[in-house]
Design a protein around this motif. Structure first.
Motif, PDB file in Angstrom:
ATOM      1  N   SER A 694       0.817  -1.208   0.000  1.00  0.00           N
ATOM      2  CA  SER A 694       0.000   0.000   0.000  1.00  0.00           C
ATOM      3  C   SER A 694       0.852   1.260   0.000  1.00  0.00           C
ATOM      4  CB  SER A 694      -0.901  -0.005   1.236  1.00  0.00           C
ATOM      5  OG  SER A 694      -1.718   1.142   1.236  1.00  0.00           O
ATOM      6  N   MET A 703       3.769   2.566   2.522  1.00  0.00           N
ATOM      7  CA  MET A 703       3.349   2.461   3.920  1.00  0.00           C
ATOM      8  C   MET A 703       3.497   1.036   4.463  1.00  0.00           C
ATOM      9  SD  MET A 703       2.554   5.583   4.190  1.00  0.00           S
ATOM     10  CE  MET A 703       1.597   5.893   5.669  1.00  0.00           C
ATOM     11  N   THR A 704       3.781   0.104   3.581  1.00  0.00           N
ATOM     12  CA  THR A 704       3.925  -1.293   4.011  1.00  0.00           C
ATOM     13  C   THR A 704       5.323  -1.757   3.637  1.00  0.00           C
ATOM     14  OG1 THR A 704       2.943  -1.894   1.901  1.00  0.00           O
ATOM     15  CG2 THR A 704       1.489  -1.914   3.813  1.00  0.00           C
ATOM     16  N   ALA A 705       6.319  -1.211   4.336  1.00  0.00           N
ATOM     17  CA  ALA A 705       7.703  -1.493   3.950  1.00  0.00           C
ATOM     18  C   ALA A 705       8.420  -2.346   4.979  1.00  0.00           C
ATOM     19  CB  ALA A 705       8.457  -0.177   3.738  1.00  0.00           C
ATOM     20  N   SER A 706       7.668  -3.028   5.802  1.00  0.00           N
ATOM     21  CA  SER A 706       8.304  -3.955   6.743  1.00  0.00           C
ATOM     22  C   SER A 706       7.282  -5.030   7.094  1.00  0.00           C
ATOM     23  CB  SER A 706       8.757  -3.240   8.006  1.00  0.00           C
ATOM     24  OG  SER A 706       7.652  -3.042   8.878  1.00  0.00           O
ATOM     25  N   MET A 708       6.044  -5.512   9.826  1.00  0.00           N
ATOM     26  CA  MET A 708       5.052  -5.009  10.770  1.00  0.00           C
ATOM     27  C   MET A 708       3.761  -4.642  10.044  1.00  0.00           C
ATOM     28  SD  MET A 708       7.266  -2.716  13.412  1.00  0.00           S
ATOM     29  CE  MET A 708       8.047  -1.738  12.142  1.00  0.00           C
ATOM     30  N   ASP A 709       3.895  -4.249   8.764  1.00  0.00           N
ATOM     31  CA  ASP A 709       2.738  -3.759   8.029  1.00  0.00           C
ATOM     32  C   ASP A 709       2.380  -4.605   6.817  1.00  0.00           C
ATOM     33  OD1 ASP A 709       2.226  -1.090   9.415  1.00  0.00           O
ATOM     34  OD2 ASP A 709       4.365  -1.021   8.998  1.00  0.00           O
TER      35      ASP A 709
END
Lengths: 781, 204
Positions: A694, A703-706, A708-709
């Motif tokens: 995303s 916004m989703t670079a790990s 965690m996301d």
């Protein structure tokens, strides 16, 4: 079937080193004097670079050098290219914007490389890269493809007005429109295929070494196709002349397509090694992998399917917008065209098909082939609309499919592909029996008594593997041929080395290919060594992707083995004073059929090399090579059934069972095939339920670079798969193989979503079907 | 990312407005604030050390006020640069409305984060905002001699409406930020501005 021949469940030879931590990957390579690179990357999705200040960094401990894009261009290093030409429907060639390996003027996605620091240690290089101050003039960014096409959208490349790369079509538009106009029923849907991050377990890496003594370059790199990398780096990027460049891809820990392409980092490592005089290694961290590995999918499609009064499909109309990211990656242009729209007939007789594809630049990471490459997108479009149509028409989804199945082969689709063989009814029935389809109503009732919503969904996929007939793809715009090569070296003691241009990044070639030799000559698989991944050892080859290593790579090996067998038989016939036609090779022996006269395989091999007593005129040695160019794609197909249970209070979906019935043609090692299917299913279920890349729509920030996301599938997200195969032999290659590497990822997403939407009673649900989305869909329905 | 907030402040609007212009108290109250200086009537600079998720960095911020309409409100915009940690930038419309002897402060903020902050910290931004706001109110309270929990109900509620673009979903969080932290009317002026600066400089 011998214990190690075709069809045997031979344990993977390579796993001994993998599971004991002895695999040798690019990051395991060290050379004397090796230094480390760290890249300065753009924090902005779209900006002009106004200044780069490396004054502090250059004085930091251990720093060997700082290099930027102007130096790169000054040294004549070429821009990255897309190697497949697509023409728009108006005949104009695709609009490709310039992509320098290091940006010196404009950055167009977060993570784009701007400069590189080389230092003695990795930590020193990263500290120095952090100390480089880059000033930007920010520009407006656009992250989604539909917005990028609108008037007034931020413009990325002067070469591509309106951010449009191409506006391409296939099929007969007027026939489709006429069929829709006269249809008894038309189902319409907007279908989104979510963007994915590949997430290979081994991050990308490169070690570039320039040897001034020989003016020779070596690069170790995480590549699925080292020869293609060498060709592209020499012919297009001018990094090194081809005969002075050795590309080695040692063990590669997964790729899923993302390691097909030649990225800026390996180009820069090689160039920086020459510039700085030291070997330069770079290994991506996980954030760099998220930001810079070519992403997958990201389509938005408007789809219409027309039916006559008898529920027969009469037309399919697909209008797709494909997000290419900020630059055109190496094979990006082929994915939403010839690897996608040509599969839109699926397993069905659809008299008229038209597909229009707009390829669009956005301020996001470049998008290219990812496990399935176009075929998952086609399958998702088709299998979701077929399921939805069945619901609208009030018929069983199985019956609607069955009614429209292609039953006569070869079958020419309206979208180029000609299917050679298949039996879709058999896979459908196998899957329905395995899933106890008929017992579903009882299971649903039982779940309802517990307050749960049960659903069952189906997907009948087809894909095109065995990529690909060179002349055909050449006529469609490919910049390379897609044949494969093999060399079989029989040693004087009878052991065998197979040199192949395909290259395993997890598929088990070392085992499967050895089984083929066992089948032919009866040699133990331990007496067979597979050599791959090194341009100095292996003759030219095209690599591993598109489930081609079996159907194309092994076919080349078969051709080389044919030559070896023929020569060995001539030698044996000469030595045994028999007719060549009476010689048979089995169980490691070379025999005169019907007699007790025989030689050991090793005796024949030794005779070939001692050359003391060969037939007149025969050259010594026992080594043969072959190139194999396929005559057609292969067409694996199958039926997947997913059964889910949804908790209406939380939206949490549990997969109760997942059944896969695949037709892969001839199977060499069923255990390895099952492993490939399991992995593909996990990836496809991951796309359907968990994975969603995303971007912030306005800023273009990822916004989703790990982890965690970005949710990767885990073991406890998966059911125990029920996997089986049916078999129709592929007539197009000598082994009758079709390919199995991508099927799981292609067929599973629509099966999952069809099951969830069946459970909750809506057709409107996009991937990934997270608990929140499912919960909202339940409450919106 | 969009955030909105509403605070009821038991002070006259003029007092609240005045309080929104004293950098010294703000500096003491903003968590991690190392310096905050007024460079002109409409500009401030600040240095704030902040940790959001795994990302810790010193943010150098620059804040500009515009559309100034004393004592009714203004537009505040700014950006904070955290070097390799990334950046945050944004703006907010702030309105002060009289309600008897009290003032209702509302803001609508729009902000963006970039770099590592976005890549690694986006999920933590909302919770970090709440935590820092709580801390800020506690600091203000202490500054005026109050102690946490002394009075209740002054700040009825603050609603953070956040568009979590990463998951394309909207969440509404009832954030009872600072409940019971009170020092006096003037503190709430600082509190309100503090939240804005936090939003703009650091968080979102």
């Amino acid at each position: 079937m011998g214990v190690e021949g075709i069809g045997a469940r031979v344990l993977r030879k390579e796993d001994k080193r993998f599971i004991t931590g002895r695999g040798r990957y690019t990051d395991d390579m060290t050379v004397p004097g090796m230094c480390h690179a760290a890249f300065v990357r753009s924090p902005h999705a779209h900006a002009k670079i106004t200044s780069i200040d490396a004054s502090v960094a250059e004085g930091m401990p251990g720093v060997i050098g700082f290099l930027n894009g102007q130096q790169l261009q000054g040294d004549g290093i070429g821009n990255l290219i897309c190697g497949w030409m697509i023409h728009s429907k108006d005949g104009s060639p695709m609009n490709m914007g310039a992509w320098p390996a290091l940006a010196s003027e404009t950055v167009r996605y977060v993570g784009q490389a701007i400069a590189v620091v080389v230092a003695e240690t990795r930590a020193q290089a990263r500290d120095a890269a952090d100390a480089i101050v880059v000033e930007f003039e920010e520009l407006d960014a656009v992250a989604d493809a539909v917005s990028a096409l609108k008037d007034g959208a931020p413009q990325l490349h002067p070469e591509a007005p309106g951010n449009l790369i191409y506006d391409w079509e296939i099929g007969d538009s007027s026939a489709v429109d006429a069929a829709i106009a006269s249809a008894a029923h038309v189902t319409k849907m907007e279908i989104v295929n979510n963007r994915l991050v590949p997430n290979a377990m081994e991050p990308r890496a490169a070690l570039g070494v320039y040897d001034p003594a020989d003016e020779h370059y070596t690069v170790w790199t995480t590549s699925q196709n080292p020869h293609v990398a060498r060709l592209v780096m020499s012919a297009f990027y001018n990094v090194a002349p081809e005969h002075k460049l050795r590309v080695i891809a040692p063990d590669v820990g997964g790729g899923f397509g993302s390691k097909i392409y030649i990225y800026p980092e390996e180009i820069v490592c090689l160039w920086a090694s020459k510039r700085t005089g030291v070997p330069v290694k770079w290994v991506a961290d996980r954030t760099e992998a998220f930001l810079t590995d070519a992403h997958g999918r990201d389509h938005v499609s408007h789809v219409e399917m027309a039916f006559d009064a008898d529920n027969r499909m009469t037309a399919l109309k697909v209008d797709t917008v494909a997000n290419f990211g900020a630059y055109m990656s190496l094979f990006s242009s082929s994915v939403p065209t010839y690897l996608y729209a040509t599969l839109l007939s699926g397993q069905y007789v659809i008299p008229a098909i038209h597909c229009n594809v707009k390829a669009v630049y956005t301020n996001t990471t470049p998008v290219d082939a990812y496990r399935g490459a176009g075929r998952p997108e086609a399958t998702y479009v088709l299998e979701r609309i077929v399921e939805t149509a069945a619901r609208e028409l009030g018929v069983s989804p199985a019956e609607l499919r069955r009614k429209n199945f292609i039953r006569e082969f070869p079958y020419q689709t309206p979208v180029i592909m000609a299917y050679d063989a298949g039996d879709y009814e058999v896979s459908l029935e196998a899957a329905m029996a395995a899933a106890d389809w008929n017992g579903f109503a009882d299971r649903r009732a039982e779940a309802e008594s517990r307050g749960k919503k049960r659903g069952i969904g189906m997907s009948c996929y087809i894909e095109a593997c065995g990529i690909a007939p060179s002349q055909a793809v050449g006529s469609l715009g490919a910049g390379v041929g897609l044949w494969e090569s093999a060399e079989v070296r029989v040693n004087p003691v009878g052991t065998v080395e197979i040199l192949t241009g395909s290259h395993s990044h997890g598929q088990g070639h070392e085992t499967t290919f050895a089984q083929l030799v066992n089948e032919r000559f009866g040699l133990p698989v331990d007496n067979v060594q597979i050599v791959h991944g090194d341009t100095d050892k292996v003759q030219f080859g095209m690599g591993t992707y598109g489930s081609r290593s079996g159907a194309v790579g092994m076919s080349a090996i078969v051709k080389a083995l044919d030559k070896v067998e023929s020569k060995a038989k001539k030698i044996a016939a000469h030595l045994l004073e028999a007719s060549e036609g009476d010689i048979v090779i089995e169980n490691g022996e070379v025999k005169v059929a019907g007699t007790d006269r025989k030689l050991g395989w090793h005796e024949v091999c030794l005779a070939a090399y001692t050359a003391h007593n060969l037939p007149d005129g025969m050259e010594p040695g026992l080594k043969e090579g072959a190139f194999y160019d396929p005559t057609n794609f292969t067409f694996p197909a199958g039926c997947y059934i997913c059964e889910v249970e949804v908790d209406p209070d939380t939206g949490k979906t549990q997969i109760i069972q997942f059944v896969a019935a695949d037709d892969f043609g001839k199977i060499i090692n069923p255990m390895i095939v099952e492993g490939q299917v399991h992995g593909g299913l996990a990836q496809g279920i991951g796309q359907a339920m968990l994975e969603g890349c995303s971007y912030d729509k306005e800023s273009g920030q990822l916004m989703t670079a790990s982890y965690m996301d970005y949710t990767m599938p885990r073991a406890d997200d998966m059911p125990s798969f029920n996997v089986s195969t049916t078999e129709t032999i592929c007539p197009g290659n000598p082994l009758g193989m079709k390919g199995c590497g991508e099927a799981g990822a292609i067929g599973s997403p629509p099966a999952v979503i069809n099951a969830i939407t069946d459970a909750i009673g809506t057709n409107d649900l996009n991937m990934p079907a997270t608990p929140e989305k499912v919960w909202r869909a339940i409450h919106a329905a | 990312m969009d955030m909105t907030g509403e605070y009821r402040i038991p002070a006259r609007r003029e007092d609240v407005w005045e309080a929104m212009n004293d950098p010294e108290v703000l500096k003491k109250s903003i968590p991690g604030c190392q310096s905050l200086e007024k460079v002109s009537d409409t500009e401030m600079t600040a240095k704030v050390v902040s940790k959001i998720g795994p990302v810790k960095a010193t943010f150098n911020g620059h804040v500009t006020l515009s559309d100034i309409d004393p004592p009714k409100g203004y537009h505040i915009s700014g950006e904070g640069k955290g070097g390799v940690a990334g950046f945050a930038k944004g703006g907010a419309d702030v309105h002060l409305a009289e309600d008897g002897a009290e003032t209702v402060l509302t803001y609508e903020a729009k902000a963006q984060v970039g770099g590592k902050l976005a890549q690694l910290g986006s999920r933590m931004i909302d919770s970090t905002a709440k935590k820092m706001a709580d801390e800020f109110f506690a600091n203000i309270s202490e500054h005026f001699g109050g102690t946490p929990g002394e009075e209740e109900g002054v700040l009825e509620h603050a609603v953070h409406e956040m568009e979590d673009v990463a998951r394309d979903a909207e969440e509404k969080l009832e954030v009872a930020a600072g409940r019971g932290y009170l020092g006096g009317p003037i503190a709430w002026g600082f509190a309100a501005l503090g939240v804005l600066i936090l939003v703009i400089l650091i968080l979102s």
